[in-house]
Design a protein around this motif. Structure first.
Motif, PDB file in Angstrom:
ATOM      1  N   TRP A   4       0.842  -1.202   0.000  1.00  0.00           N
ATOM      2  CA  TRP A   4       0.000   0.000   0.000  1.00  0.00           C
ATOM      3  C   TRP A   4       0.875   1.250   0.000  1.00  0.00           C
ATOM      4  O   TRP A   4       0.573   2.219  -0.691  1.00  0.00           O
ATOM      5  CB  TRP A   4      -0.950   0.002   1.191  1.00  0.00           C
ATOM      6  N   ASP A   5       1.959   1.228   0.771  1.00  0.00           N
ATOM      7  CA  ASP A   5       2.866   2.381   0.794  1.00  0.00           C
ATOM      8  C   ASP A   5       3.457   2.637  -0.583  1.00  0.00           C
ATOM      9  O   ASP A   5       3.597   3.780  -1.006  1.00  0.00           O
ATOM     10  CB  ASP A   5       4.009   2.147   1.793  1.00  0.00           C
ATOM     11  N   GLU A   6       3.782   1.559  -1.272  1.00  0.00           N
ATOM     12  CA  GLU A   6       4.424   1.668  -2.577  1.00  0.00           C
ATOM     13  C   GLU A   6       3.444   1.971  -3.705  1.00  0.00           C
ATOM     14  O   GLU A   6       3.693   2.849  -4.536  1.00  0.00           O
ATOM     15  CB  GLU A   6       5.162   0.366  -2.887  1.00  0.00           C
ATOM     16  N   LEU A   7       2.305   1.269  -3.717  1.00  0.00           N
ATOM     17  CA  LEU A   7       1.407   1.311  -4.867  1.00  0.00           C
ATOM     18  C   LEU A   7       0.141   2.132  -4.683  1.00  0.00           C
ATOM     19  O   LEU A   7      -0.467   2.548  -5.666  1.00  0.00           O
ATOM     20  CB  LEU A   7       0.979  -0.120  -5.239  1.00  0.00           C
ATOM     21  N   GLY A   8      -0.289   2.309  -3.442  1.00  0.00           N
ATOM     22  CA  GLY A   8      -1.596   2.912  -3.219  1.00  0.00           C
ATOM     23  C   GLY A   8      -2.684   1.914  -3.583  1.00  0.00           C
ATOM     24  O   GLY A   8      -2.467   0.706  -3.554  1.00  0.00           O
ATOM     25  N   ALA A   9      -3.840   2.412  -3.930  1.00  0.00           N
ATOM     26  CA  ALA A   9      -4.990   1.549  -4.234  1.00  0.00           C
ATOM     27  C   ALA A   9      -4.813   0.904  -5.601  1.00  0.00           C
ATOM     28  O   ALA A   9      -4.939   1.558  -6.627  1.00  0.00           O
ATOM     29  CB  ALA A   9      -6.275   2.355  -4.194  1.00  0.00           C
ATOM     30  N   GLU A  10      -4.545  -0.369  -5.587  1.00  0.00           N
ATOM     31  CA  GLU A  10      -4.440  -1.158  -6.808  1.00  0.00           C
ATOM     32  C   GLU A  10      -5.409  -2.336  -6.687  1.00  0.00           C
ATOM     33  O   GLU A  10      -5.552  -2.900  -5.598  1.00  0.00           O
ATOM     34  CB  GLU A  10      -3.013  -1.668  -7.015  1.00  0.00           C
ATOM     35  N   PRO A  11      -6.059  -2.720  -7.764  1.00  0.00           N
ATOM     36  CA  PRO A  11      -7.067  -3.788  -7.695  1.00  0.00           C
ATOM     37  C   PRO A  11      -6.577  -5.080  -7.042  1.00  0.00           C
ATOM     38  O   PRO A  11      -7.326  -5.717  -6.312  1.00  0.00           O
ATOM     39  CB  PRO A  11      -7.444  -4.023  -9.162  1.00  0.00           C
ATOM     40  N   GLU A  12      -5.331  -5.458  -7.252  1.00  0.00           N
ATOM     41  CA  GLU A  12      -4.850  -6.729  -6.716  1.00  0.00           C
ATOM     42  C   GLU A  12      -4.675  -6.728  -5.201  1.00  0.00           C
ATOM     43  O   GLU A  12      -4.544  -7.785  -4.596  1.00  0.00           O
ATOM     44  CB  GLU A  12      -3.548  -7.179  -7.403  1.00  0.00           C
ATOM     45  N   ILE A  13      -4.698  -5.552  -4.569  1.00  0.00           N
ATOM     46  CA  ILE A  13      -4.557  -5.486  -3.107  1.00  0.00           C
ATOM     47  C   ILE A  13      -5.737  -4.763  -2.444  1.00  0.00           C
ATOM     48  O   ILE A  13      -5.682  -4.438  -1.255  1.00  0.00           O
ATOM     49  CB  ILE A  13      -3.218  -4.828  -2.686  1.00  0.00           C
ATOM     50  N   GLU A  14      -6.831  -4.580  -3.161  1.00  0.00           N
ATOM     51  CA  GLU A  14      -7.912  -3.714  -2.691  1.00  0.00           C
ATOM     52  C   GLU A  14      -8.531  -4.131  -1.359  1.00  0.00           C
ATOM     53  O   GLU A  14      -8.942  -3.277  -0.597  1.00  0.00           O
ATOM     54  CB  GLU A  14      -9.006  -3.583  -3.745  1.00  0.00           C
ATOM     55  N   ASN A  15      -8.630  -5.384  -1.043  1.00  0.00           N
ATOM     56  CA  ASN A  15      -9.256  -5.804   0.211  1.00  0.00           C
ATOM     57  C   ASN A  15      -8.235  -6.318   1.217  1.00  0.00           C
ATOM     58  O   ASN A  15      -8.512  -7.220   1.991  1.00  0.00           O
ATOM     59  CB  ASN A  15     -10.342  -6.847  -0.045  1.00  0.00           C
ATOM     60  N   THR A  16      -7.065  -5.701   1.212  1.00  0.00           N
ATOM     61  CA  THR A  16      -6.028  -6.058   2.186  1.00  0.00           C
ATOM     62  C   THR A  16      -5.801  -4.925   3.181  1.00  0.00           C
ATOM     63  O   THR A  16      -4.849  -4.965   3.955  1.00  0.00           O
ATOM     64  CB  THR A  16      -4.709  -6.412   1.475  1.00  0.00           C
ATOM     65  N   MET A  17      -6.684  -3.936   3.155  1.00  0.00           N
ATOM     66  CA  MET A  17      -6.631  -2.817   4.089  1.00  0.00           C
ATOM     67  C   MET A  17      -8.056  -2.372   4.386  1.00  0.00           C
ATOM     68  O   MET A  17      -8.903  -2.336   3.491  1.00  0.00           O
ATOM     69  CB  MET A  17      -5.834  -1.650   3.500  1.00  0.00           C
ATOM     70  N   VAL A  18      -8.306  -2.064   5.656  1.00  0.00           N
ATOM     71  CA  VAL A  18      -9.590  -1.501   6.076  1.00  0.00           C
ATOM     72  C   VAL A  18      -9.294  -0.141   6.681  1.00  0.00           C
ATOM     73  O   VAL A  18      -8.476  -0.022   7.593  1.00  0.00           O
ATOM     74  CB  VAL A  18     -10.306  -2.408   7.102  1.00  0.00           C
ATOM     75  N   HIS A  19      -9.942   0.877   6.162  1.00  0.00           N
ATOM     76  CA  HIS A  19      -9.773   2.255   6.621  1.00  0.00           C
ATOM     77  C   HIS A  19     -10.961   2.592   7.513  1.00  0.00           C
ATOM     78  O   HIS A  19     -12.106   2.472   7.078  1.00  0.00           O
ATOM     79  CB  HIS A  19      -9.710   3.166   5.401  1.00  0.00           C
TER      80      HIS A  19
END
Length: 130
Positions: free
Chosen positions: A70-85
């Motif tokens: 997330w730090d490197e890429l921001g919101a990318e489809p392949e990692i979209e549900n690996t963070m909850v804000h």
């Protein structure tokens, strides 16, 4: 950082404890989670270290690797549900996730509703964030 996602606003009368409850729900699903204090940018590995009594925003990443992505890429489809804000506003918790209809995210969100003593009719707004 662009976090993208869908913003779900949930009414609650639990006050400041609502944010703590939400973080603990996510940790139940992701025991290796990493927590960022959105107000200060500090990163924590132990929920007891997060100043949940004063912060208004936390980002909970599935683990260290996904936090780095997330730090490197921001919101990318392949990692979209690996963070909850999670955002606290008196009377509400805003939960931002990539895809609330995802097979993994649905039970996590259902558990958040339960923890907040809310139900799905308590959602006052759901919108895509871009």
């Amino acid at each position: 950082m662009d976090i993208g996602g869908v913003d779900i606003e949930i009414k609650t009368n639990l006050g400041r404890s609502a944010l703590d409850r939400c973080v603990r729900v996510v940790l139940g699903f992701w025991p290796q989670a990493v927590i960022d204090d959105g107000d200060t940018g500090e990163r924590y590995h132990d929920v007891g270290d997060v100043p949940l009594e004063t912060t208004t925003e936390v980002l909970v990443y599935r683990d260290d690797d996904f936090a780095a992505k997330w730090d490197e890429l921001g919101a990318e489809p392949e990692i979209e549900n690996t963070m909850v804000h999670l955002l606290y506003d008196p009377g509400y918790i805003n939960v931002v996730v990539g895809n609330p209809d995802d097979d993994e995210m649905r039970p996590l969100l259902a558990e958040i509703y339960t923890a907040l003593e809310a139900n799905t009719s308590a959602i006052s707004r759901e919108r895509s964030i871009t």
